[in-house]
Design a protein around this motif. Structure first.
Motif, mmCIF file in Angstrom:
data_model
loop_
_atom_site.group_PDB
_atom_site.id
_atom_site.type_symbol
_atom_site.label_atom_id
_atom_site.label_comp_id
_atom_site.label_asym_id
_atom_site.label_seq_id
_atom_site.Cartn_x
_atom_site.Cartn_y
_atom_site.Cartn_z
ATOM 1 N N PRO A 123 0.815 -1.307 -0.035
ATOM 2 C CA PRO A 123 0.036 -0.045 0.015
ATOM 3 C C PRO A 123 0.767 1.388 0.030
ATOM 4 O O PRO A 123 0.363 2.243 -0.623
ATOM 5 C CB PRO A 123 -0.718 -0.205 1.257
ATOM 6 N N VAL A 147 -4.809 1.431 2.206
ATOM 7 C CA VAL A 147 -4.924 0.108 2.669
ATOM 8 C C VAL A 147 -6.220 -0.409 2.837
ATOM 9 O O VAL A 147 -6.464 -1.428 2.336
ATOM 10 C CB VAL A 147 -4.314 0.138 4.342
ATOM 11 N N ARG A 148 -7.259 0.384 3.125
ATOM 12 C CA ARG A 148 -8.449 0.175 3.203
ATOM 13 C C ARG A 148 -8.942 -0.018 1.715
ATOM 14 O O ARG A 148 -9.926 -0.968 1.314
ATOM 15 C CB ARG A 148 -9.520 1.514 3.610
ATOM 16 N N GLN A 158 -1.498 -8.225 1.808
ATOM 17 C CA GLN A 158 -0.722 -6.529 1.834
ATOM 18 C C GLN A 158 0.402 -6.743 2.904
ATOM 19 O O GLN A 158 0.628 -7.103 3.659
ATOM 20 C CB GLN A 158 -1.647 -5.477 2.314
ATOM 21 N N ILE A 160 2.816 -4.796 4.918
ATOM 22 C CA ILE A 160 2.438 -3.890 5.918
ATOM 23 C C ILE A 160 3.864 -3.497 6.613
ATOM 24 O O ILE A 160 4.392 -4.187 7.446
ATOM 25 C CB ILE A 160 1.465 -3.876 6.757
ATOM 26 N N LEU A 202 1.780 3.353 10.086
ATOM 27 C CA LEU A 202 1.319 1.960 10.134
ATOM 28 C C LEU A 202 1.533 1.137 11.480
ATOM 29 O O LEU A 202 0.891 0.245 11.763
ATOM 30 C CB LEU A 202 2.018 1.152 9.081
ATOM 31 N N VAL A 209 -5.461 -0.786 10.728
ATOM 32 C CA VAL A 209 -4.719 -1.722 9.756
ATOM 33 C C VAL A 209 -5.636 -3.231 10.128
ATOM 34 O O VAL A 209 -6.203 -3.788 9.235
ATOM 35 C CB VAL A 209 -3.417 -1.814 9.643
ATOM 36 N N CYS A 213 -8.231 -5.456 7.724
ATOM 37 C CA CYS A 213 -7.546 -6.724 7.214
ATOM 38 C C CYS A 213 -8.603 -7.525 7.876
ATOM 39 O O CYS A 213 -8.793 -8.832 7.183
ATOM 40 C CB CYS A 213 -6.256 -6.877 7.796
ATOM 41 N N ILE A 220 -1.888 -9.988 6.307
ATOM 42 C CA ILE A 220 -0.952 -9.026 6.641
ATOM 43 C C ILE A 220 0.475 -9.940 6.568
ATOM 44 O O ILE A 220 0.688 -10.638 6.913
ATOM 45 C CB ILE A 220 -1.066 -8.299 8.006
#
Length: 410
Positions: A123, A147-148, A158, A160, A202, A209, A213, A220
């Motif tokens: 992201p 992210v969303r 993703q 992160i 983050l 986050v 998720c 993640i």
């Protein structure tokens, strides 16, 4: 909610039985491993039943990922879709979209529509591109928003970069590391933290986050921003301190009902690969380990698919669960479709070698069948058992080899 939520509640998880059959394990055993955080199934809730359910983790076949992605100058969406096809045909278990140019949303949506295996993203790349020439213009809300949105679009996993704290970033930037910070995501966030005199969004807003998720069942992949980019930097204090934070974040993911895996080192001397894998596994309580390479020499540009295959085999044998391919274009340029296909095969060789060393049930069956076919001079069977079914056939055709003869002794 998430796969973990569904298993805890006794609800059916779409794809769980299919993944168990593919791995040759029981459904209950696989579910227990997921609840323990030692296995993850990479599939966004909206893509269950559409994407091939890929299970990554302890006791399972080592998986292989291919990175593709459009850039502003060197590739096009059409070319990246051809690379996707090449990666999947070569046997990739997952693909990551690392696009940094062009219409990022259109590129990702096209990949999601056509990708039959789990698709991952980073992201912070999109957030930085949207900020323009100065990454400092990115806001924390911008980053969390990406992210969303990517989760809502259907991305399966993703990367992160939440383990890079402000203190660690400052230490890294002031260190005498030979290669510095080689993670693109880590470098972007380090620059942002310095410019804003603020903590990594983050890390600071990791609960947000997790909420996103969990809702979309996005796995993640905890990025290792301080992975070594040179043999000289392998296992230094920066890498070790980040590993401790990665372990803390793994536990937070498990508490929140979010599947997680951990990204591992990049450049590591061969004799230290196994210990680094074991140490990271221990620090992260057995979470699935996703490794880039590792590359075991620094002097092989143009051949780094071989360098990474050597390190990848050692890493898989020591417990790595997911190998990110490295192509021969690494450190030189963006890969073309041939580079992608060859990179996937090189990583699959490494993963398979690791599976044999780990005694994964059935891992050597295909090798034994190949040996029997060789003894019988059964070339059609040999082609069928080969990782690449086409190349050996084409090589013998070009060489004009006799159909029944052994390639070495005749």
């Amino acid at each position: 909610m998430s796969t973990i939520d569904d298993i805890r509640a006794g609800r059916e998880v779409v794809g769980l039985a299919e993944a168990a059959v593919a791995e040759g394990v029981g459904v209950d055993a696989l579910a227990e491993a997921i609840l323990a955080g030692r296995v993850a199934i990479l599939a966004n809730r909206s893509r269950r039943g559409v994407v091939r359910p890929v299970a990554v983790g302890e006791g399972l076949r080592t998986k292989v990922n291919a990175n593709i992605g459009a850039s502003e100058d060197a590739s096009s969406p059409e070319e990246e879709l051809r690379k996707l096809d090449a990666a999947v045909r070569a046997g990739a278990d997952g693909v990551m979209d690392l696009s940094t140019g062009g219409d990022l949303v259109a590129m990702r949506r096209a990949l999601l529509a056509l990708c039959p295996v789990p698709l991952g993203t980073v992201p912070v790349y999109e957030a930085a591109v949207r900020a323009g020439a100065a990454v400092e213009e990115m806001t924390a809300d911008d980053l969390l928003g990406v992210v969303r949105r990517q989760a809502e679009e259907g991305v399966d996993f993703q990367t992160i970069h939440a383990a890079l704290t402000r203190e660690q970033a400052e230490s890294a930037l002031a260190s005498d590391r030979l290669a510095g910070i080689v993670s693109r995501g880590g470098a972007l966030l380090a620059a942002w933290m310095v410019a804003h005199d603020a903590e990594n969004p983050l890390f600071e807003r990791f609960d947000e986050v997790l909420e996103v998720c969990r809702r979309h069942d996005v796995t993640i992949s905890l990025g290792d921003s301080l992975r070594p980019g040179a043999l000289a930097d392998a296992g230094d204090g920066l890498q070790t301190r980040e590993a401790r934070v990665l372990g803390e974040l793994v536990r937070r993911c498990r508490d929140a009902g979010v599947q997680a895996m951990v990204e591992g080192p990049g450049h590591v001397p061969l004799h230290r690969v196994a210990s680094q894998i074991r140490d990271l596994k221990e620090a992260c309580d057995g979470a699935p380990l996703y490794v880039l390479g590792p590359l075991v020499v620094d002097i092989a540009p143009g051949y780094d698919h071989i360098t990474a295959s050597i390190g990848g085999a050692a890493a898989a044998a020591a417990g790595a669960d997911f190998l990110c391919y490295v192509t021969r274009a690494e450190h030189v340029c963006l890969p073309d479709t041939d580079d992608v296909a060859e990179g996937v095969i090189a990583a699959r060789i490494a993963a398979h070698a690791g599976d044999i060393a780990k005694a994964i049930p059935g891992a050597r069956d295909r090798d034994d069948a190949m040996s029997r076919a060789r003894k019988a001079l059964d070339w059609e069977a040999q082609y069928a058992f080969a990782l690449d079914h086409l190349r050996p056939r084409e090589m013998r055709r070009r060489a004009g080899a006799e159909e029944g003869a052994c390639a070495m002794c005749g």
